[in-house]
Design an enzyme around this catalytic site. Structure first.
Site, mmCIF file in Angstrom:
data_model
loop_
_atom_site.group_PDB
_atom_site.id
_atom_site.type_symbol
_atom_site.label_atom_id
_atom_site.label_comp_id
_atom_site.label_asym_id
_atom_site.label_seq_id
_atom_site.Cartn_x
_atom_site.Cartn_y
_atom_site.Cartn_z
ATOM 1 C CG HIS A 1 -2.329 0.410 0.881
ATOM 2 N ND1 HIS A 1 -2.632 1.521 0.133
ATOM 3 C CD2 HIS A 1 -3.522 -0.160 1.196
ATOM 4 C CE1 HIS A 1 -3.943 1.634 0.010
ATOM 5 N NE2 HIS A 1 -4.517 0.622 0.638
ATOM 6 C CG ASP B 1 -3.654 5.511 -2.591
ATOM 7 O OD1 ASP B 1 -3.015 5.098 -1.603
ATOM 8 O OD2 ASP B 1 -3.662 6.690 -2.969
#
Length: 475
Positions: A446, A450
């Protein structure tokens, strides 16, 4: 007159510092030729055959099968004719392709002379070629840089206050942090050298002993008690490790299995991963593959088609073909796609890497997958074929499961998982039909992107699986 030359375990590259002897290929008394393989060893990366740079008669072997040796430790000695004398510092230069036979730098510290029972006994079949003579402290230094206390083969115990022979400072730190008393261990390396595997085994088995003072059971015990300040903070936890059900089997994490454990643990510690998944109708992809193979020529594997789809998807979403440099606090996007794929073998899970997957067509990918898979099964993958991946494709459908949330192969940023392809009810063109359905999952770092980017990548892969003609835009 024959000259006895010593051949040591060469530097295997890729940061490897030790290897386990799997199988000797020669016996004492055998005649070997220059560059003839003499031993098969297993490192944390692969199984390799090590050729000897000398030609002659084998006079001694060091280490039984199953023994772990550090780089630079003696493997065997060879008696060569005077006319065939070879410079020991160079050899033939062909021990391992790309690595050579140069001597590894000394990694061990000197051990001071002290009287006492021999607990660092040298192998009984060592020859005079192993000895370079005592130095001013009286310590006999082995060719690998290990200081042996005493002369010849009569090595003796280390001084109670002297350093313990340990392969590296990292092993010493691991012992200190885990509350392991190094003096309580019997090293499995040459001359009693303590390896990382010895300390890790002690941690798992719960045999680590604190250096803190113990209640005196006899008057002599109080004379050797360590200061109270030497007790490691982790020592109280040792008894908990030793409590195990009777009959439990302890399996050391070493070799390939140990390397996998270390890498997966690091991935979990450092990478904030997330997973998204989608079901896809793979009927058209299966039909396209059947048509390709019916047209003649080399057979195209399903994983080759999925790899081609991944390469096209990474061209659209380059964020996922990257790595994170936390020291510089940068995301490093990579130009080449070196595609790793998970392969289960008898020795554990390995991840061979297909170099420049983005530049290969389906036939080239299928051939490379087949070659690397066969090498993985036979244990002949080289360290270079197991490192440098930028993205991993994990086909866990071969195990008969539909989905998974895999652990990212550190230091990569993402992994695509592919489940089994099975017939399921599916709404196709407005009607219920039986279609070949597969579940796709994407686990991603992450930090590099995104959910929108990850979802876009996975949706594009699913679209290509459902409609292979979509790939024509990027071919």
């Amino acid at each position: 007159m024959a000259q006895v030359l010593e051949f040591r375990l060469p530097d295997l590259g890729e940061g490897l510092t030790e290897a386990e002897i799997v199988r000797w290929l020669v016996q004492v008394g055998d005649v070997v030729a220059i560059d003839q393989p003499v031993v098969e060893v297993e490192t944390a990366k692969a199984m390799v055959e090590v050729p000897c740079p000398y030609g002659g008669v084998v006079t001694a072997r060091f280490g039984e099968e199953g023994t772990e040796l550090p780089v630079g430790a003696p493997l065997l000695t060879v008696a060569v004719g005077s006319s065939a004398a070879i410079d020991e510092s160079t050899g033939s230069g062909n021990v391992l392709v790309g690595y050579g036979t140069s001597e590894a730098p000394a990694r061990r510290r000197r051990v001071r002379r002290a009287p006492g029972p021999a607990d660092l006994t040298a192998p009984a079949n060592r020859t005079g070629a192993d000895r370079s003579g005592p130095d001013r402290s009286g310590a006999d230094r082995s060719p690998a840089g290990t200081a042996l206390v005493g002369a010849g083969t009569d090595a003796v115990a280390v001084d109670a206050d002297g350093p313990v022979p340990v392969i590296s400072p990292l092993v010493r730190r691991l012992a200190r942090e885990g509350g392991v008393d190094l003096r309580s261990l019997s090293g499995s390396g040459p001359h009693g050298l303590i390896l990382r595997a010895d300390v890790e085994f002690a941690l798992r088995a719960g045999t680590a002993q604190s250096t803190a003072p113990r209640p005196a059971a006899a008057p002599a015990a109080s004379t050797v008690a360590a200061p109270a300040t030497a007790a490691p903070a982790a020592a109280p936890a040792a008894p908990a490790r030793s409590s195990a059900p009777s009959g439990a089997v302890r399996v050391p994490l070493k070799g390939v299995r140990g390397a996998v454990a270390d890498k997966l643990s690091r991935s979990r510690r450092e990478i904030p991963d997330a997973t998204c998944w989608v079901d896809a109708d793979a009927t058209e992809l299966m039909r396209a593959r059947t048509a390709m193979n019916a047209a003649g020529g080399p057979k195209i594997s399903l994983i080759a088609l999925l790899a081609r789809i991944c390469a096209a998807a990474l061209a659209r979403f380059p964020e996922l073909n990257s790595t994170v440099d936390m020291e510089a606090r940068e995301v490093v996007r990579l130009e080449q796609v070196h595609l790793g794929f998970a392969a289960q073998t008898e020795r554990g899970l390995v991840v061979p890497v297909v170099r420049d997957a983005h530049a290969r067509d389906a036939e080239g990918l299928a051939a490379e997958f087949a070659r690397l898979t066969e090498s993985a099964r036979t244990g002949t993958l080289t360290p270079g074929e197991l490192t440098g991946g930028t993205f991993t494709l994990n086909n866990y459908g071969v195990f008969g499961v539909d989905g998974s949330t895999p652990i990212i192969n550190h230091p990569e940023a993402a992994m695509l998982g592919v489940g089994r392809i099975v017939p399921k009810p599916w709404v196709h063109e407005g009607e219920l039909a039986v279609r070949q359905v597969v579940q796709l999952s994407l686990t991603f770092d992450h930090r590099v992107c995104d959910g929108g980017t990850a979802g876009g990548f996975l949706r594009y892969v699913a679209d290509c699986v459902e409609q292979p003609a979509v790939l024509l835009r990027t071919l």
